[in-house]
Scaffold this motif. Structure first.
Motif, PDB file in Angstrom:
ATOM      1  N   GLY A 202     -15.515  16.814  61.118  1.00 41.82           N
ATOM      2  CA  GLY A 202     -15.875  17.725  60.033  1.00 41.82           C
ATOM      3  C   GLY A 202     -15.077  19.002  60.005  1.00 41.82           C
ATOM      4  N   ILE A 203     -13.998  19.098  60.785  1.00 39.13           N
ATOM      5  CA  ILE A 203     -13.159  20.300  60.766  1.00 39.13           C
ATOM      6  C   ILE A 203     -12.363  20.370  59.473  1.00 39.13           C
ATOM      7  N   ILE A 204     -11.885  19.239  58.989  1.00 39.42           N
ATOM      8  CA  ILE A 204     -11.163  19.160  57.723  1.00 39.42           C
ATOM      9  C   ILE A 204     -11.809  18.089  56.865  1.00 39.42           C
ATOM     10  N   THR A 205     -11.612  18.206  55.558  1.00 40.04           N
ATOM     11  CA  THR A 205     -12.196  17.231  54.626  1.00 40.04           C
ATOM     12  C   THR A 205     -11.224  16.105  54.289  1.00 40.04           C
ATOM     13  N   LYS A 206      -9.913  16.402  54.295  1.00 43.17           N
ATOM     14  CA  LYS A 206      -8.922  15.394  53.961  1.00 43.17           C
ATOM     15  C   LYS A 206      -7.880  15.328  55.064  1.00 43.17           C
ATOM     16  N   ASN A 207      -7.374  14.125  55.285  1.00 40.98           N
ATOM     17  CA  ASN A 207      -6.345  13.900  56.294  1.00 40.98           C
ATOM     18  C   ASN A 207      -4.974  14.028  55.633  1.00 40.98           C
ATOM     19  N   PRO A 208      -4.177  15.066  55.980  1.00 39.78           N
ATOM     20  CA  PRO A 208      -2.869  15.217  55.328  1.00 39.78           C
ATOM     21  C   PRO A 208      -1.876  14.112  55.680  1.00 39.78           C
ATOM     22  N   MET A 209      -2.156  13.321  56.737  1.00 38.17           N
ATOM     23  CA  MET A 209      -1.250  12.236  57.119  1.00 38.17           C
ATOM     24  C   MET A 209      -1.619  10.914  56.462  1.00 38.17           C
ATOM     25  N   ALA A 210      -2.648  10.912  55.613  1.00 42.02           N
ATOM     26  CA  ALA A 210      -3.159   9.651  55.066  1.00 42.02           C
ATOM     27  C   ALA A 210      -2.133   8.959  54.172  1.00 42.02           C
ATOM     28  N   ARG A 211      -1.338   9.716  53.436  1.00 41.60           N
ATOM     29  CA  ARG A 211      -0.402   9.121  52.468  1.00 41.60           C
ATOM     30  C   ARG A 211       1.054   9.183  52.916  1.00 41.60           C
ATOM     31  N   ILE A 212       1.299   9.500  54.176  1.00 35.84           N
ATOM     32  CA  ILE A 212       2.671   9.542  54.683  1.00 35.84           C
ATOM     33  C   ILE A 212       2.972   8.219  55.383  1.00 35.84           C
ATOM     34  N   LYS A 213       3.960   7.510  54.892  1.00 39.66           N
ATOM     35  CA  LYS A 213       4.278   6.192  55.426  1.00 39.66           C
ATOM     36  C   LYS A 213       4.966   6.316  56.777  1.00 39.66           C
ATOM     37  N   PHE A 214       4.674   5.341  57.624  1.00 41.32           N
ATOM     38  CA  PHE A 214       5.273   5.294  58.958  1.00 41.32           C
ATOM     39  C   PHE A 214       6.642   4.634  58.855  1.00 41.32           C
ATOM     40  N   GLN A 215       7.678   5.300  59.375  1.00 40.50           N
ATOM     41  CA  GLN A 215       9.042   4.776  59.334  1.00 40.50           C
ATOM     42  C   GLN A 215       9.470   4.369  60.740  1.00 40.50           C
ATOM     43  N   HIS A 216       9.801   3.100  60.877  1.00 37.93           N
ATOM     44  CA  HIS A 216      10.231   2.592  62.173  1.00 37.93           C
ATOM     45  C   HIS A 216      11.661   3.025  62.457  1.00 37.93           C
ATOM     46  N   ALA A 217      11.898   3.379  63.687  1.00 36.82           N
ATOM     47  CA  ALA A 217      13.255   3.739  64.106  1.00 36.82           C
ATOM     48  C   ALA A 217      14.026   2.480  64.455  1.00 36.82           C
ATOM     49  N   GLU A 218      15.326   2.548  64.284  1.00 36.34           N
ATOM     50  CA  GLU A 218      16.169   1.414  64.650  1.00 36.34           C
ATOM     51  C   GLU A 218      16.228   1.308  66.166  1.00 36.34           C
ATOM     52  N   ARG A 219      16.023   0.095  66.645  1.00 32.63           N
ATOM     53  CA  ARG A 219      15.986  -0.132  68.089  1.00 32.63           C
ATOM     54  C   ARG A 219      17.126  -1.041  68.509  1.00 32.63           C
ATOM     55  N   THR A 220      17.704  -0.740  69.635  1.00 33.28           N
ATOM     56  CA  THR A 220      18.722  -1.602  70.228  1.00 33.28           C
ATOM     57  C   THR A 220      18.143  -2.247  71.475  1.00 33.28           C
ATOM     58  N   HIS A 221      18.343  -3.531  71.601  1.00 34.47           N
ATOM     59  CA  HIS A 221      17.800  -4.247  72.746  1.00 34.47           C
ATOM     60  C   HIS A 221      18.572  -3.877  74.013  1.00 34.47           C
ATOM     61  N   GLY A 222      17.838  -3.865  75.112  1.00 33.34           N
ATOM     62  CA  GLY A 222      18.475  -3.534  76.376  1.00 33.34           C
ATOM     63  C   GLY A 222      19.454  -4.614  76.814  1.00 33.34           C
TER      64      GLY A 222
END
Length: 404
Positions: A202-222
């Motif tokens: 109840g500290i905040i009413t809306k989550n500011p991260m709710a509409r921000i899409k998660f972007q995967h980083a490019e990974r190189t295999h070991g």
């Protein structure tokens, strides 16, 4: 024609109409202006009336239906008795017989507005209370550094209720512009956890991260290290406090975070398996191979490292290898020497579906078989396979100017 004469109404009806009209007026007056009860006054000396008796003087008073009588032999004595009676009577009967106006209730004290909760304070409390006891110290230290270095300089001083989705998006964009994409992933995940918890509390009413899409980083295999790279890495680490950890990763396949817990037990290297959740402690045993035997005195005096210092040491070399490449090299070497796949996963600490309880029980009971299998992995025999392993040379050094 004769005019019609109206007979006057009887006298009784007129009297009745007048009475009814007076009653109606009184009712209206009572409704519009209700009579107020007279407030009782205090008893005074002038309310008493004196009269002479045969042998005494009597003072009498009627106070709201109560008869008061005081008598004395002389007038001076009577006045003293009256004053004493009035003082005592008014003092005793004032709360009940002499109602005063209701006291005005005091104004409530001004309610101080709650101080805004800054994001840096809430994030620190969230990590300290909700996460510290449930995660490993390395994870806690890493997340704390992410907040201190990347998040607090941008939104740390803002109240958590005033942070918008635009602020979070610009923060993540600034991190990606520095080309540290894995850090941007971890910051995105951490911000989402903090804001979801604040919304649930109840500290905040809306989550500011709710509409921000998660972007995967490019990974190189070991990849595994070539024989040339392996020798070069051992020469760089020789004599430093990182030498023992490099050997444990190269010749025992330990993860960087597992090296601090390693110790020698008979013919095995024993270390805590880091890939166990819910605080479960599980140890894995890796047979000592011929490649590791020359370094046993060094491992017996293992010097523990703090945090991610080993990872940072690899980064500071400015060389295209990472600490996990040593673990991949050990795994690749086990494959090339055709070690049993179940034993290989047992040594690597994977414990997947293929490594069941029977495998663990079997090789724990017959430790000699487990140890003998790994004696095939010899450092000298690695020279035979050096040609088949990928050769990636060290970074090119700048050319020195020719001497004149």
């Amino acid at each position: 024609m004769t005019a019609e004469v109206q007979s006057p109404p009887p006298a009784g009806e007129e009297v009745q109409k007048e009475k009814s009209s007076e009653i109606e007026k009184r009712i209206e007056k009572a409704i519009l202006a209700p009579s107020k009860k007279e407030e009782k006054r205090l008893l005074k000396l002038s309310d008493f009336k004196k009269r002479q008796r045969k042998n005494s003087i009597e003072a009498r008073c009627m106070y709201y239906g109560k008869a008061i009588s005081i008598s004395a032999m002389t007038n001076t004595e009577l006045n003293k008795k009256i004053r004493a009676y009035i003082r005592e009577f008014n003092e005793l009967n004032k709360p009940t017989l002499f109602p005063s106006a209701a006291p005005v209730p005091p104004l409530p004290p001004p309610v101080a507005e709650p101080k805004p909760i800054l994001f840096k304070d809430y994030a620190r409390e969230y990590l300290e209370v909700m996460k510290k006891d449930d995660v490993q110290d390395s994870w806690y230290t890493r997340q704390e550094s992410k907040i201190r270095l990347h998040i607090n300089p941008v939104i740390g001083e803002k109240p958590i209720s005033e942070i918008s989705g635009f602020d979070c998006k610009l923060l993540l964009k600034a991190i990606r512009e520095k080309k540290i994409f894995r850090t941007a992933e971890e910051v995105h995940s951490l911000l989402k956890q903090i804001f979801e918890f604040a919304q649930a509390e109840g500290i905040i009413t809306k989550n500011p991260m709710a509409r921000i899409k998660f972007q995967h980083a490019e990974r190189t295999h070991g990849r595994c290290l070539s024989f040339v790279e392996e020798l070069h890495l051992l020469n760089i680490a020789k004599g430093t406090r990182y030498e023992c950890h490099v050997i444990l990763m190269l010749y025992a396949g330990l993860r960087p975070c597992e090296c601090n817990s390693a110790y020698i037990e008979g013919d095995f290297i024993v270390a805590n398996n880091a890939k166990r959740k819910d605080g479960k402690v599980e140890q894995k045993r890796i047979p000592i191979t011929p490649m590791m035997k020359p370094y046993l005195p060094l491992i017996a005096n293992l010097q523990k490292l703090l945090g991610c210092s080993l990872q940072n040491w690899f980064y500071k070399m400015n060389w295209d290898i990472h600490a996990y490449y040593c673990r991949h090299t050990f795994n690749t070497r086990l494959v090339k020497f055709k070690i049993n796949p179940e034993l290989r996963e047992l040594a690597m600490g994977h414990k997947g579906d293929s490594v069941n309880i029977d495998t663990y029980t079997h090789y724990e009971e017959i430790a000699e078989t487990y140890y003998a299998e790994f004696q095939l992995v010899d450092y000298r025999k690695a020279l035979i396979h050096a040609q088949s392993m990928p050769k990636i040379l060290t970074p090119k050094q700048p050319k020195q100017p020719r001497k004149q």
